[in-house]
Scaffold this motif. Structure first.
Motif, PDB file in Angstrom:
ATOM      1  N   VAL A 152      12.685  -3.984 -16.750  1.00 56.15           N
ATOM      2  CA  VAL A 152      13.675  -4.468 -15.771  1.00 56.15           C
ATOM      3  C   VAL A 152      14.107  -5.902 -16.095  1.00 56.15           C
ATOM      4  O   VAL A 152      15.302  -6.195 -16.180  1.00 56.15           O
ATOM      5  N   ASP A 153      13.141  -6.798 -16.276  1.00 58.28           N
ATOM      6  CA  ASP A 153      13.503  -8.222 -16.360  1.00 58.28           C
ATOM      7  C   ASP A 153      13.798  -8.725 -17.764  1.00 58.28           C
ATOM      8  O   ASP A 153      14.391  -9.787 -17.924  1.00 58.28           O
ATOM      9  N   GLU A 156      16.636  -5.395 -18.839  1.00 60.82           N
ATOM     10  CA  GLU A 156      17.682  -5.306 -17.810  1.00 60.82           C
ATOM     11  C   GLU A 156      18.112  -3.873 -17.481  1.00 60.82           C
ATOM     12  O   GLU A 156      19.287  -3.585 -17.279  1.00 60.82           O
ATOM     13  N   SER A 158      18.024  -0.693 -14.776  1.00 59.50           N
ATOM     14  CA  SER A 158      17.962  -0.627 -13.314  1.00 59.50           C
ATOM     15  C   SER A 158      16.603  -0.037 -12.902  1.00 59.50           C
ATOM     16  O   SER A 158      15.910   0.590 -13.713  1.00 59.50           O
ATOM     17  N   ASN A 159      16.268  -0.244 -11.631  1.00 61.74           N
ATOM     18  CA  ASN A 159      15.007   0.312 -11.128  1.00 61.74           C
ATOM     19  C   ASN A 159      14.984   1.827 -11.299  1.00 61.74           C
ATOM     20  O   ASN A 159      13.952   2.414 -11.627  1.00 61.74           O
ATOM     21  N   GLN A 160      16.128   2.455 -11.068  1.00 64.08           N
ATOM     22  CA  GLN A 160      16.199   3.910 -11.174  1.00 64.08           C
ATOM     23  C   GLN A 160      15.952   4.361 -12.616  1.00 64.08           C
ATOM     24  O   GLN A 160      15.211   5.319 -12.861  1.00 64.08           O
TER      25      GLN A 160
ATOM     26  N   GLU B  17      18.422  -5.976  -6.970  1.00 67.34           N
ATOM     27  CA  GLU B  17      19.232  -4.913  -6.383  1.00 67.34           C
ATOM     28  C   GLU B  17      19.277  -5.059  -4.855  1.00 67.34           C
ATOM     29  O   GLU B  17      18.282  -5.416  -4.230  1.00 67.34           O
ATOM     30  N   ILE B  48      12.451 -15.044 -13.258  1.00 65.73           N
ATOM     31  CA  ILE B  48      13.276 -13.876 -13.608  1.00 65.73           C
ATOM     32  C   ILE B  48      14.396 -14.317 -14.557  1.00 65.73           C
ATOM     33  O   ILE B  48      14.666 -13.674 -15.572  1.00 65.73           O
ATOM     34  N   CYS B  51      13.169 -15.080 -18.137  1.00 64.01           N
ATOM     35  CA  CYS B  51      12.700 -13.885 -18.869  1.00 64.01           C
ATOM     36  C   CYS B  51      13.875 -13.030 -19.334  1.00 64.01           C
ATOM     37  O   CYS B  51      13.788 -12.369 -20.360  1.00 64.01           O
ATOM     38  N   LYS B  52      14.965 -13.070 -18.595  1.00 59.97           N
ATOM     39  CA  LYS B  52      16.156 -12.325 -19.031  1.00 59.97           C
ATOM     40  C   LYS B  52      16.771 -12.965 -20.278  1.00 59.97           C
ATOM     41  O   LYS B  52      17.602 -12.356 -20.944  1.00 59.97           O
TER      42      LYS B  52
END
Lengths: 197, 83
Positions: A152-153, A156, A158-160, B17, B48, B51-52
């Motif tokens: 995710v981080d 990048e 999505s959670n889904q 989100e 965050i 890290c991106k």
């Protein structure tokens, strides 16, 4: 249903026409796949072997790619499966950060110590030292949290997408991600403080 | 009033989100009154953010060579099939 008469040339689906050449897939995506695998496994040598395995699978599976997800997501899914299988087979554990990130509070639920202020925006190009610190902190996350955090981080997704990749519920992804972020914040705060000083 | 521990346990509702506004309201009220939790949230967001931006290291030479070889083998076998 569309019928095709004999001799008629069926045009390739749009997703197939847009597929980059094998050469481009290798050159463009190999560094990203290597980074992902390296972060998941925490070892340069293992990451090299697994990246090679990933691209062997890519060669085998690419003809079956149907464009149901984007190419990077499809590649990352193969990379994650390969890396997690490798890790399971290897079965070793390295030293990890404490798995309890919410241990900095007094009995009444108030912060046990002063929370230092962090600096404003950091320079666009992160210092080499910062990259090393981030990678080291990710390497010390418990596997459970690290996989979700990286996907995710760093990547990048999505959670889904991550829930689909790791066969978890979205709620589980959110929960693990939050815990990972708390541990990462704890690990990186000293550097932020130093930067602010 | 919710505690700092509760706020930190739910910080994820304030980033990333979209979460329902109703879930965020009590957290935002606490944050307005608590500088420690605000600093904590800033650190959480900064974590965050950095890290991106983690770089993508170049492929090690040995791996680049192994992948190149794999690609050449694939080309060779495709060529063999078409001949």
């Amino acid at each position: 249903m569309t019928t095709v008469s004999p001799g008629q040339v069926v045009p390739a689906p749009a997703w197939q026409e847009e597929l980059p050449s094998l050469e481009r897939i290798f050159t463009e995506y190999a560094p990203r796949i290597y980074r992902l695998v390296r972060l998941l496994l925490g070892s340069d040598a293992d990451a090299e072997d697994v990246t090679q395995q990933v691209f062997l699978q890519v060669l085998r599976k690419l003809p079956d790619f149907r464009g149901e997800s984007t190419l990077p997501t499809w590649l990352n899914r193969i990379a994650v499966n390969t890396a997690l299988t490798f890790r399971k087979q290897r079965g070793t554990r390295q030293k990890r950060l404490s798995a309890e990130p919410l241990d900095e509070f007094a009995a009444d639920g108030i912060h046990a110590a002063v929370v230092p202020r962090v600096p404003g925006p950091l320079p666009e190009a992160l210092a080499h030292e910062m990259h090393q610190l981030i990678e080291a902190a990710i390497g010390r996350l418990p596997d459970l949290y690290r996989d979700v955090f990286v996907l995710v981080d760093v990547e990048e997704h999505s959670n889904q997408e991550v829930a689909d990749m790791l066969r978890l519920s979205v709620a589980a992804v959110k929960s693990r991600l939050h815990r990972a972020r708390l541990l990462m914040r704890k690990a990186l705060t000293p550097y932020f403080e130093e930067t602010a000083a | 009033m919710i505690t700092c521990r509760t706020v930190v346990a739910r910080l994820w509702k304030l980033v990333g989100e979209a979460e329902p506004a109703s879930d965020r309201r009590s957290l935002e009220r606490h944050l307005e009154a608590c500088p420690s939790c605000r600093a904590y949230l800033d650190g959480y967001r900064l974590t965050i953010h950095v890290c991106k931006r983690l770089h993508c290291p170049p492929l090690p030479d040995r791996l680049a060579w192994r992948l190149r070889e794999l690609l050449e083998e694939e080309r060779g076998s495709k060529k063999g099939e078409s001949d």
